[in-house]
Design an enzyme around this catalytic site. Structure first.
Site, PDB file in Angstrom:
ATOM      1  N   SER A 256      -9.798 -24.169  30.770  1.00 24.24           N
ATOM      2  CA  SER A 256     -10.399 -23.108  31.480  1.00 24.24           C
ATOM      3  C   SER A 256      -9.363 -22.215  31.698  1.00 24.24           C
ATOM      4  CB  SER A 256     -10.677 -23.864  32.924  1.00 24.24           C
ATOM      5  OG  SER A 256      -9.578 -24.277  33.567  1.00 24.24           O
ATOM      6  N   LYS A 257      -9.482 -21.306  32.633  1.00 23.52           N
ATOM      7  CA  LYS A 257      -8.217 -20.370  32.655  1.00 23.52           C
ATOM      8  C   LYS A 257      -7.443 -20.886  33.546  1.00 23.52           C
ATOM      9  CE  LYS A 257     -11.342 -17.639  35.892  1.00 23.52           C
ATOM     10  NZ  LYS A 257     -11.768 -16.242  36.054  1.00 23.52           N
ATOM     11  N   ARG A 258      -7.642 -21.729  34.431  1.00 21.20           N
ATOM     12  CA  ARG A 258      -6.600 -22.372  35.186  1.00 21.20           C
ATOM     13  C   ARG A 258      -5.766 -23.326  34.491  1.00 21.20           C
ATOM     14  NH1 ARG A 258      -7.611 -18.816  38.284  1.00 21.20           N
ATOM     15  NH2 ARG A 258      -9.333 -18.793  39.439  1.00 21.20           N
ATOM     16  N   ASP A 259      -6.128 -23.927  33.245  1.00 14.96           N
ATOM     17  CA  ASP A 259      -5.521 -24.676  32.408  1.00 14.96           C
ATOM     18  C   ASP A 259      -3.928 -24.263  32.071  1.00 14.96           C
ATOM     19  OD1 ASP A 259      -7.350 -26.846  32.904  1.00 14.96           O
ATOM     20  OD2 ASP A 259      -8.401 -26.315  31.054  1.00 14.96           O
ATOM     21  N   PHE A 268      -4.289 -16.536  27.838  1.00 18.63           N
ATOM     22  CA  PHE A 268      -4.943 -15.282  27.670  1.00 18.63           C
ATOM     23  C   PHE A 268      -4.166 -14.470  26.653  1.00 18.63           C
ATOM     24  CE2 PHE A 268      -6.506 -16.746  31.931  1.00 18.63           C
ATOM     25  CZ  PHE A 268      -7.704 -16.222  31.832  1.00 18.63           C
TER      26      PHE A 268
END
Ligand code: GLU
Length: 502
Positions: A256-259, A268
């Site tokens: 996920s983007k939080r990872d 990213f």
């Protein structure tokens, strides 16, 4: 062949999105086809200003500039869905007319009430006849409500008792029973189409031949197939390939983007400044990745060439890529592998190419060395850099004095009794004829011989004195590049400080 990348501009583009873009690009280029960028911005609630520019900048950084798209030209535009509203209205009206879709007037409150009563509520063939829509209301009533501007949506009328099948190029035959499928909204109350409607209409009008997208869209494809049938476009339906998930490094679920923040690496392509800190991310670019290395890494995150080859240029990827070799199961995001790729690319890169990428890293710390110096520096450091930032982190002492000395090593290697001896060596080196690595080395060796010393007594001291650390490139090359006066100054100062540390 025509392939599209169709992101929604809802924020920074996750690395999984870049992989999707890349696979579409590779297949298009392999067959001399077109790679198209389409911006799917019909969800006004999730629209984020700046996201489209971010997507374009990311694609361009990777060298994946589209052949067609907003700002790129092309004969199938406009390429932003918000600018194509009239088209979606036209085709939804056609569907209603043919009895393949219907108007629905159920208010959000009414739908919420249904869900409250039955959490598994689905607006489907079983439910539609008890709802408020053009299938249950009299024709005049429907006409009146629409004329009076009552909020309504258009829903797809999913046929009953059918099996919806399509062949996915990664997963093979995929089938859904139509009773599993709800009557998806096609046109929303705000007049915007939903993803499903706009996506199908545009793939058809833009003459898309192959759709490569993430696995999360697999179940939507059943609805898309129904739409192609309802619009009479079955013959033009694209081939579908759904990509496997990118998994967290520990294999526990989807990345996920939080990872990124959790594991301390970028997920990213470029940095993104969101509204909150939670929503701001460091990019692979800013982390010090070369775009070619990041691209190579991403290509293998879900596809395998069937050989041992790991390093691929963009051209080689285009030649080797095939949908048949896309993996069926998820692939772990292995940051160490990404770093390994970057290191390989740094080692092999052209010096001039690296020059342009290392220069800003050094400039960010306030130094603007000349080309000759920077090139020599790059040659000395490239084997020791995993990211572009490492050129600074592991080699800052080429630009300024060591910030500190490795105290442990100094204590171990320095003998205050020998300060005079080392001052003498520094004096001799200062006077070396031609200040090259070769002559500095020869002079040092002569000194070692003459005084009955060992290399291990001397070299670490020179290294600690010049760089502050035992890590670094070849000591004599380093001294040559720093120059006679700078080295002398550093050594003299260091020997005094070593005495104090002892
Ligand atoms: N707009 C969708 C997305 O954001 C596109 C999915 C597709 O490629 O059909 O991923």
């Amino acid at each position: 062949m025509r392939l599209r990348f169709a992101p929604s501009p809802t924020g920074a583009l996750h690395i999984g999105g870049v992989r999707t873009a890349l696979y579409n690009y590779l297949l298009a280029k392999k067959h001399g086809g077109a790679f198209i960028l389409r911006i799917e911005d019909t969800d006004q609630g999730r629209f984020v200003p700046g996201a489209e520019d971010y997507i374009k900048e990311a694609l361009e950084w990777f060298g994946l500039a589209p052949d067609e798209g907003p700002g790129y030209g092309g004969a199938h535009g406009p390429y932003r869905q918000s600018e194509r509203k009239a088209l979606y209205h036209k085709y939804t009206a056609q569907l209603v007319e043919n009895g393949r879709a219907y108007y629905a007037f159920d208010t959000p409150e009414e739908l919420a009430a249904q869900r409250e009563e039955n959490p598994a509520f689905k607006y489907d063939a079983g439910a539609r006849m008890r709802m408020k829509n053009s299938l249950t209301l009299a024709e005049e009533e429907v006409g009146r409500r629409i004329k009076e501007g009552e909020a309504h949506v258009v829903r797809l009328k999913v046929p009953t008792g059918e099996t919806v099948s399509f062949r996915d190029q990664v997963r093979g035959q995929v089938s859904f029973d139509s009773y599993e499928l709800d009557d998806k909204v096609l046109l929303k109350a705000d007049g915007m189409p939903t993803y499903h409607m706009a996506n199908v209409v545009d793939d058809y009008l833009m003459e898309i031949t192959h759709v490569i997208r993430g696995e999360e869209w697999l179940s939507s494809t059943a609805h898309h197939v129904l739409l192609y049938q309802a619009l009479g476009w079955e013959g033009q339906m694209p081939e579908f390939a759904h990509l496997p998930l990118i998994l967290r490094p520990d294999g526990k679920g989807k990345l996920s983007k939080r990872d990124g923040a959790r594991f301390g690496f970028p997920v990213f392509p470029l940095s993104w400044e969101g509204k909150t800190e939670e929503d701001s991310f460091t990019g692979m670019r800013e982390f010090g990745f070369l775009p070619e290395a990041a691209l190579n890494f991403l290509a293998l995150l879900g596809w395998n060439p069937g050989t041992e080859q790991e390093i691929f240029s963009r051209e080689e990827l285009v030649a080797a890529f095939s949908v048949e070799r896309i993996n069926k199961s998820g692939t772990r995001f292995d940051i160490d592998k990404a770093k390994w790729f970057n290191q390989q690319y740094i080692i092999k890169a052209d010096t001039d190419y690296l020059l342009e990428r290392v220069r800003p890293v050094i400039a960010a710390h306030g130094y603007e060395p000349g080309d000759a110096f920077l090139k020599a520096f790059i040659e000395l450091m490239r084997e020791r850099a995993v990211t572009l930032d490492d050129f600074w982190e592991n080699g800052y002492f080429f630009f300024e004095e060591p910030r500190a000395y490795d105290e442990k090593m100094v204590r171990k290697r320095w003998d205050p009794e020998r300060k005079g001896l080392f001052d003498e060596l520094a004096g001799q080196l200062h006077l070396v004829n031609n200040y090259t690595a070769g002559s500095i080395k020869a002079q040092t060796e002569a000194f070692i011989d003459e005084r009955g010393l060992k290399f291990g007594d001397v070299l670490p001291i020179l290294r600690l004195g010049v760089a502050g650390t035992m890590k670094g490139p070849a000591i004599f090359e380093m001294m040559e590049l720093l120059g006679r006066e700078e080295v002398d100054r550093r050594l003299r100062k260091a020997f005094v400080q070593f005495n104090e540390l002892k």
